[in-house]
Write a protein that holds these residues in place. Sequence first.
Motif, PDB file in Angstrom:
ATOM      1  N   GLY A 125       0.821  -1.199   0.000  1.00  0.00           N
ATOM      2  CA  GLY A 125       0.000   0.000   0.000  1.00  0.00           C
ATOM      3  C   GLY A 125       0.856   1.250   0.000  1.00  0.00           C
ATOM      4  O   GLY A 125       2.077   1.197  -0.082  1.00  0.00           O
ATOM      5  N   ASP A 126       0.200   2.380   0.124  1.00  0.00           N
ATOM      6  CA  ASP A 126       0.876   3.675   0.009  1.00  0.00           C
ATOM      7  C   ASP A 126       1.792   4.005   1.177  1.00  0.00           C
ATOM      8  O   ASP A 126       2.640   4.871   1.064  1.00  0.00           O
ATOM      9  CB  ASP A 126      -0.164   4.794  -0.130  1.00  0.00           C
ATOM     10  CG  ASP A 126      -0.911   4.717  -1.445  1.00  0.00           C
ATOM     11  OD1 ASP A 126      -0.347   4.176  -2.414  1.00  0.00           O
ATOM     12  OD2 ASP A 126      -2.063   5.184  -1.487  1.00  0.00           O
ATOM     13  N   GLU A 127       1.631   3.330   2.295  1.00  0.00           N
ATOM     14  CA  GLU A 127       2.388   3.722   3.481  1.00  0.00           C
ATOM     15  C   GLU A 127       3.850   3.284   3.455  1.00  0.00           C
ATOM     16  O   GLU A 127       4.638   3.712   4.276  1.00  0.00           O
ATOM     17  CB  GLU A 127       1.732   3.176   4.757  1.00  0.00           C
ATOM     18  CG  GLU A 127       2.052   1.716   5.043  1.00  0.00           C
ATOM     19  CD  GLU A 127       0.956   0.740   4.700  1.00  0.00           C
ATOM     20  OE1 GLU A 127       1.120  -0.431   5.078  1.00  0.00           O
ATOM     21  OE2 GLU A 127      -0.031   1.120   4.078  1.00  0.00           O
ATOM     22  N   LEU A 128       4.245   2.450   2.514  1.00  0.00           N
ATOM     23  CA  LEU A 128       5.596   1.895   2.540  1.00  0.00           C
ATOM     24  C   LEU A 128       6.471   2.506   1.445  1.00  0.00           C
ATOM     25  O   LEU A 128       6.311   2.208   0.271  1.00  0.00           O
ATOM     26  CB  LEU A 128       5.550   0.373   2.379  1.00  0.00           C
ATOM     27  CG  LEU A 128       6.867  -0.340   2.656  1.00  0.00           C
ATOM     28  CD1 LEU A 128       7.300  -0.141   4.097  1.00  0.00           C
ATOM     29  CD2 LEU A 128       6.732  -1.812   2.355  1.00  0.00           C
ATOM     30  N   SER A 129       7.407   3.346   1.876  1.00  0.00           N
ATOM     31  CA  SER A 129       8.359   3.939   0.943  1.00  0.00           C
ATOM     32  C   SER A 129       9.565   3.009   0.803  1.00  0.00           C
ATOM     33  O   SER A 129       9.763   2.094   1.606  1.00  0.00           O
ATOM     34  CB  SER A 129       8.823   5.302   1.467  1.00  0.00           C
ATOM     35  OG  SER A 129       9.563   5.126   2.671  1.00  0.00           O
ATOM     36  N   LEU A 130      10.372   3.259  -0.206  1.00  0.00           N
ATOM     37  CA  LEU A 130      11.574   2.463  -0.409  1.00  0.00           C
ATOM     38  C   LEU A 130      12.528   2.551   0.792  1.00  0.00           C
ATOM     39  O   LEU A 130      13.010   1.518   1.264  1.00  0.00           O
ATOM     40  CB  LEU A 130      12.284   2.874  -1.703  1.00  0.00           C
ATOM     41  CG  LEU A 130      13.557   2.114  -2.037  1.00  0.00           C
ATOM     42  CD1 LEU A 130      13.305   0.613  -2.130  1.00  0.00           C
ATOM     43  CD2 LEU A 130      14.153   2.649  -3.329  1.00  0.00           C
ATOM     44  N   PRO A 131      12.808   3.739   1.344  1.00  0.00           N
ATOM     45  CA  PRO A 131      13.689   3.780   2.520  1.00  0.00           C
ATOM     46  C   PRO A 131      13.139   2.976   3.703  1.00  0.00           C
ATOM     47  O   PRO A 131      13.893   2.291   4.399  1.00  0.00           O
ATOM     48  CB  PRO A 131      13.782   5.267   2.858  1.00  0.00           C
ATOM     49  CG  PRO A 131      13.505   5.962   1.568  1.00  0.00           C
ATOM     50  CD  PRO A 131      12.498   5.088   0.857  1.00  0.00           C
ATOM     51  N   LYS A 132      11.836   3.042   3.914  1.00  0.00           N
ATOM     52  CA  LYS A 132      11.247   2.250   5.007  1.00  0.00           C
ATOM     53  C   LYS A 132      11.426   0.758   4.749  1.00  0.00           C
ATOM     54  O   LYS A 132      11.785   0.008   5.650  1.00  0.00           O
ATOM     55  CB  LYS A 132       9.750   2.561   5.150  1.00  0.00           C
ATOM     56  CG  LYS A 132       9.443   3.901   5.761  1.00  0.00           C
ATOM     57  CD  LYS A 132       7.930   4.069   5.820  1.00  0.00           C
ATOM     58  CE  LYS A 132       7.502   5.398   6.363  1.00  0.00           C
ATOM     59  NZ  LYS A 132       6.029   5.526   6.375  1.00  0.00           N
ATOM     60  N   PHE A 133      11.159   0.338   3.513  1.00  0.00           N
ATOM     61  CA  PHE A 133      11.280  -1.091   3.229  1.00  0.00           C
ATOM     62  C   PHE A 133      12.721  -1.555   3.317  1.00  0.00           C
ATOM     63  O   PHE A 133      12.983  -2.669   3.772  1.00  0.00           O
ATOM     64  CB  PHE A 133      10.681  -1.441   1.862  1.00  0.00           C
ATOM     65  CG  PHE A 133      10.581  -2.927   1.671  1.00  0.00           C
ATOM     66  CD1 PHE A 133       9.733  -3.686   2.478  1.00  0.00           C
ATOM     67  CD2 PHE A 133      11.347  -3.574   0.728  1.00  0.00           C
ATOM     68  CE1 PHE A 133       9.650  -5.073   2.338  1.00  0.00           C
ATOM     69  CE2 PHE A 133      11.267  -4.958   0.575  1.00  0.00           C
ATOM     70  CZ  PHE A 133      10.422  -5.705   1.382  1.00  0.00           C
TER      71      PHE A 133
END
Length: 147
Positions: free
Chosen positions: A23-31
């Motif tokens: 979904g929209d809540e997961l950015s590349l840096p977070k992942f």
Amino acid sequence: MRAFHAAGRDLIGIALRSLDVAGDELSLPKFRMLLALNDLGRAPSTRVAHALAVNASSVTRLADRLVHEGYVTRGSDEHSRSVVTLELSQAGRRLVDRVLAWRHEELGRLLAGLDPELRSATTAGLEQFAETAAASYSSGFPGPVAL
């Protein structure tokens, strides 16, 4: 050489598209941080920063967001109260598993379209390429954690 550039672009595209599963809540840096914690297990934030090749304050800010979202938990080191540890929560582990499962399925779907002999040769070539790349890039280089 052109084939490697195209394959790299396509593999990065698959990796980035897999984030849509979350979904929209997961950015590349977070992942990337979630993947690092998936690989490292419970680890001091300084070790996570080293694995990501970023400074400690960047890890702290990112961890703040991931803790707030329920994907990471903070802890302390039993030997040093000044050491902050980070670890995937159950929700974080499920999210990483879901994204990686999508990647696995998508790669399987794409590979199923190759002739079996070509698929086998491609697999052998990529395994050897990965070994060569790991020998060049893992020694002495911090991070980067894979996509």
